[in-house]
Design a protein around this motif. Structure first.
Motif, PDB file in Angstrom:
ATOM      1  N   LYS A 192       0.833  -1.201   0.000  1.00 21.78           N
ATOM      2  CA  LYS A 192       0.000   0.000   0.000  1.00 21.78           C
ATOM      3  C   LYS A 192       0.870   1.255   0.000  1.00 21.78           C
ATOM      4  O   LYS A 192       0.571   2.229  -0.693  1.00 21.78           O
ATOM      5  CB  LYS A 192      -0.941   0.006   1.207  1.00 21.78           C
ATOM      6  CG  LYS A 192      -2.098  -0.955   1.077  1.00 21.78           C
ATOM      7  CD  LYS A 192      -3.009  -0.899   2.292  1.00 21.78           C
ATOM      8  CE  LYS A 192      -4.138  -1.910   2.184  1.00 21.78           C
ATOM      9  NZ  LYS A 192      -4.999  -1.901   3.368  1.00 21.78           N
ATOM     10  N   CYS A 193       1.944   1.224   0.782  1.00 22.96           N
ATOM     11  CA  CYS A 193       2.873   2.359   0.815  1.00 22.96           C
ATOM     12  C   CYS A 193       3.507   2.569  -0.556  1.00 22.96           C
ATOM     13  O   CYS A 193       3.598   3.700  -1.047  1.00 22.96           O
ATOM     14  CB  CYS A 193       3.964   2.128   1.854  1.00 22.96           C
ATOM     15  SG  CYS A 193       3.424   2.220   3.566  1.00 22.96           S
ATOM     16  N   LEU A 194       3.938   1.481  -1.167  1.00 21.98           N
ATOM     17  CA  LEU A 194       4.562   1.575  -2.487  1.00 21.98           C
ATOM     18  C   LEU A 194       3.567   2.072  -3.530  1.00 21.98           C
ATOM     19  O   LEU A 194       3.919   2.868  -4.409  1.00 21.98           O
ATOM     20  CB  LEU A 194       5.145   0.220  -2.888  1.00 21.98           C
ATOM     21  CG  LEU A 194       6.410  -0.165  -2.113  1.00 21.98           C
ATOM     22  CD1 LEU A 194       6.652  -1.665  -2.183  1.00 21.98           C
ATOM     23  CD2 LEU A 194       7.613   0.603  -2.639  1.00 21.98           C
ATOM     24  N   ALA A 195       2.318   1.634  -3.430  1.00 26.28           N
ATOM     25  CA  ALA A 195       1.288   2.101  -4.364  1.00 26.28           C
ATOM     26  C   ALA A 195       1.031   3.594  -4.185  1.00 26.28           C
ATOM     27  O   ALA A 195       0.865   4.334  -5.170  1.00 26.28           O
ATOM     28  CB  ALA A 195       0.001   1.305  -4.172  1.00 26.28           C
ATOM     29  N   LEU A 196       1.015   4.052  -2.943  1.00 28.73           N
ATOM     30  CA  LEU A 196       0.835   5.480  -2.682  1.00 28.73           C
ATOM     31  C   LEU A 196       2.027   6.271  -3.210  1.00 28.73           C
ATOM     32  O   LEU A 196       1.864   7.333  -3.816  1.00 28.73           O
ATOM     33  CB  LEU A 196       0.640   5.739  -1.187  1.00 28.73           C
ATOM     34  CG  LEU A 196       0.520   7.204  -0.769  1.00 28.73           C
ATOM     35  CD1 LEU A 196      -0.628   7.899  -1.492  1.00 28.73           C
ATOM     36  CD2 LEU A 196       0.344   7.307   0.734  1.00 28.73           C
ATOM     37  N   LYS A 210       7.981  14.490  -7.073  1.00 29.10           N
ATOM     38  CA  LYS A 210       8.577  13.440  -7.903  1.00 29.10           C
ATOM     39  C   LYS A 210      10.053  13.262  -7.570  1.00 29.10           C
ATOM     40  O   LYS A 210      10.542  12.136  -7.464  1.00 29.10           O
ATOM     41  CB  LYS A 210       8.406  13.767  -9.387  1.00 29.10           C
ATOM     42  CG  LYS A 210       6.977  13.652  -9.847  1.00 29.10           C
ATOM     43  CD  LYS A 210       6.832  14.021 -11.310  1.00 29.10           C
ATOM     44  CE  LYS A 210       5.362  13.963 -11.695  1.00 29.10           C
ATOM     45  NZ  LYS A 210       5.133  14.163 -13.103  1.00 29.10           N
ATOM     46  N   ASN A 211      10.764  14.369  -7.405  1.00 34.14           N
ATOM     47  CA  ASN A 211      12.184  14.290  -7.052  1.00 34.14           C
ATOM     48  C   ASN A 211      12.383  13.641  -5.690  1.00 34.14           C
ATOM     49  O   ASN A 211      13.298  12.835  -5.507  1.00 34.14           O
ATOM     50  CB  ASN A 211      12.837  15.672  -7.074  1.00 34.14           C
ATOM     51  CG  ASN A 211      13.047  16.189  -8.476  1.00 34.14           C
ATOM     52  OD1 ASN A 211      13.129  15.417  -9.432  1.00 34.14           O
ATOM     53  ND2 ASN A 211      13.131  17.497  -8.608  1.00 34.14           N
ATOM     54  N   ALA A 212      11.537  13.984  -4.733  1.00 32.69           N
ATOM     55  CA  ALA A 212      11.649  13.400  -3.393  1.00 32.69           C
ATOM     56  C   ALA A 212      11.366  11.900  -3.433  1.00 32.69           C
ATOM     57  O   ALA A 212      12.083  11.114  -2.800  1.00 32.69           O
ATOM     58  CB  ALA A 212      10.694  14.098  -2.420  1.00 32.69           C
ATOM     59  N   ILE A 213      10.355  11.492  -4.166  1.00 32.09           N
ATOM     60  CA  ILE A 213      10.039  10.066  -4.273  1.00 32.09           C
ATOM     61  C   ILE A 213      11.193   9.335  -4.953  1.00 32.09           C
ATOM     62  O   ILE A 213      11.632   8.277  -4.498  1.00 32.09           O
ATOM     63  CB  ILE A 213       8.711   9.837  -5.029  1.00 32.09           C
ATOM     64  CG1 ILE A 213       7.527  10.411  -4.242  1.00 32.09           C
ATOM     65  CG2 ILE A 213       8.505   8.352  -5.339  1.00 32.09           C
ATOM     66  CD1 ILE A 213       7.258   9.763  -2.901  1.00 32.09           C
ATOM     67  N   GLN A 225       4.859  -0.855 -11.183  1.00 34.81           N
ATOM     68  CA  GLN A 225       5.524  -0.726 -12.478  1.00 34.81           C
ATOM     69  C   GLN A 225       6.303   0.588 -12.635  1.00 34.81           C
ATOM     70  O   GLN A 225       7.457   0.584 -13.062  1.00 34.81           O
ATOM     71  CB  GLN A 225       4.485  -0.859 -13.595  1.00 34.81           C
ATOM     72  CG  GLN A 225       5.087  -0.871 -14.973  1.00 34.81           C
ATOM     73  CD  GLN A 225       4.044  -1.100 -16.046  1.00 34.81           C
ATOM     74  OE1 GLN A 225       2.855  -1.188 -15.780  1.00 34.81           O
ATOM     75  NE2 GLN A 225       4.481  -1.215 -17.273  1.00 34.81           N
ATOM     76  N   THR A 226       5.690   1.711 -12.303  1.00 40.60           N
ATOM     77  CA  THR A 226       6.345   3.007 -12.498  1.00 40.60           C
ATOM     78  C   THR A 226       7.543   3.159 -11.569  1.00 40.60           C
ATOM     79  O   THR A 226       8.600   3.648 -11.993  1.00 40.60           O
ATOM     80  CB  THR A 226       5.352   4.161 -12.260  1.00 40.60           C
ATOM     81  OG1 THR A 226       4.208   3.957 -13.098  1.00 40.60           O
ATOM     82  CG2 THR A 226       5.968   5.501 -12.563  1.00 40.60           C
ATOM     83  N   LEU A 227       7.410   2.740 -10.311  1.00 41.84           N
ATOM     84  CA  LEU A 227       8.543   2.823  -9.381  1.00 41.84           C
ATOM     85  C   LEU A 227       9.657   1.874  -9.800  1.00 41.84           C
ATOM     86  O   LEU A 227      10.843   2.196  -9.670  1.00 41.84           O
ATOM     87  CB  LEU A 227       8.098   2.518  -7.952  1.00 41.84           C
ATOM     88  CG  LEU A 227       7.136   3.494  -7.295  1.00 41.84           C
ATOM     89  CD1 LEU A 227       6.927   3.134  -5.828  1.00 41.84           C
ATOM     90  CD2 LEU A 227       7.609   4.927  -7.417  1.00 41.84           C
ATOM     91  N   LYS A 228       9.285   0.710 -10.294  1.00 37.40           N
ATOM     92  CA  LYS A 228      10.283  -0.251 -10.756  1.00 37.40           C
ATOM     93  C   LYS A 228      11.071   0.335 -11.928  1.00 37.40           C
ATOM     94  O   LYS A 228      12.290   0.211 -11.992  1.00 37.40           O
ATOM     95  CB  LYS A 228       9.615  -1.561 -11.176  1.00 37.40           C
ATOM     96  CG  LYS A 228      10.580  -2.696 -11.381  1.00 37.40           C
ATOM     97  CD  LYS A 228       9.921  -3.970 -11.902  1.00 37.40           C
ATOM     98  CE  LYS A 228       8.607  -4.291 -11.266  1.00 37.40           C
ATOM     99  NZ  LYS A 228       7.976  -5.493 -11.804  1.00 37.40           N
TER     100      LYS A 228
END
Length: 93
Positions: free
Chosen positions: A33-37, A50-53, A78-81
């Motif tokens: 859930k954290c990763l999805a957020l 976006k830069n902080a993430i 997918q996007t974080l990966k």
């Protein structure tokens, strides 16, 4: 503005800590859930968000998972990966 940017980075760091604690405690549902957020913030957030993430959250969580030999591809959306892979390729690792 500078205080706001510092605050965003500190919040990303705290959010990464929450995600890592969820992984350590075995609460994978909460970690996902954290990763999805984080992914939603990365996609829809301001440039600073976006830069902080990317620079704090993804780096912190992925480094933590690598040190513990966790499989990033199963947890990261997918996007974080894709951002993680971009970071790895840029670093030359």
């Amino acid at each position: 503005m500078k205080n706001q940017v510092n605050s965003i980075y500190k919040q990303a760091e705290r959010f990464a800590d929450i995600t890592k604690k969820s992984i350590v405690s075995g609460n994978i549902v909460r970690a996902k859930k954290c990763l999805a957020l984080a992914e939603r913030l990365f996609i829809t957030g301001s440039i600073e968000t976006k830069n902080a993430i990317s620079n704090v959250y993804i780096f912190s969580v992925s480094s933590f998972m690598e040190m513990r030999h966790c499989n990033i591809s199963h947890l990261f959306p997918q996007t974080l990966k894709a951002e993680y892979i971009k970071q790895v390729n840029t670093s030359g690792v």
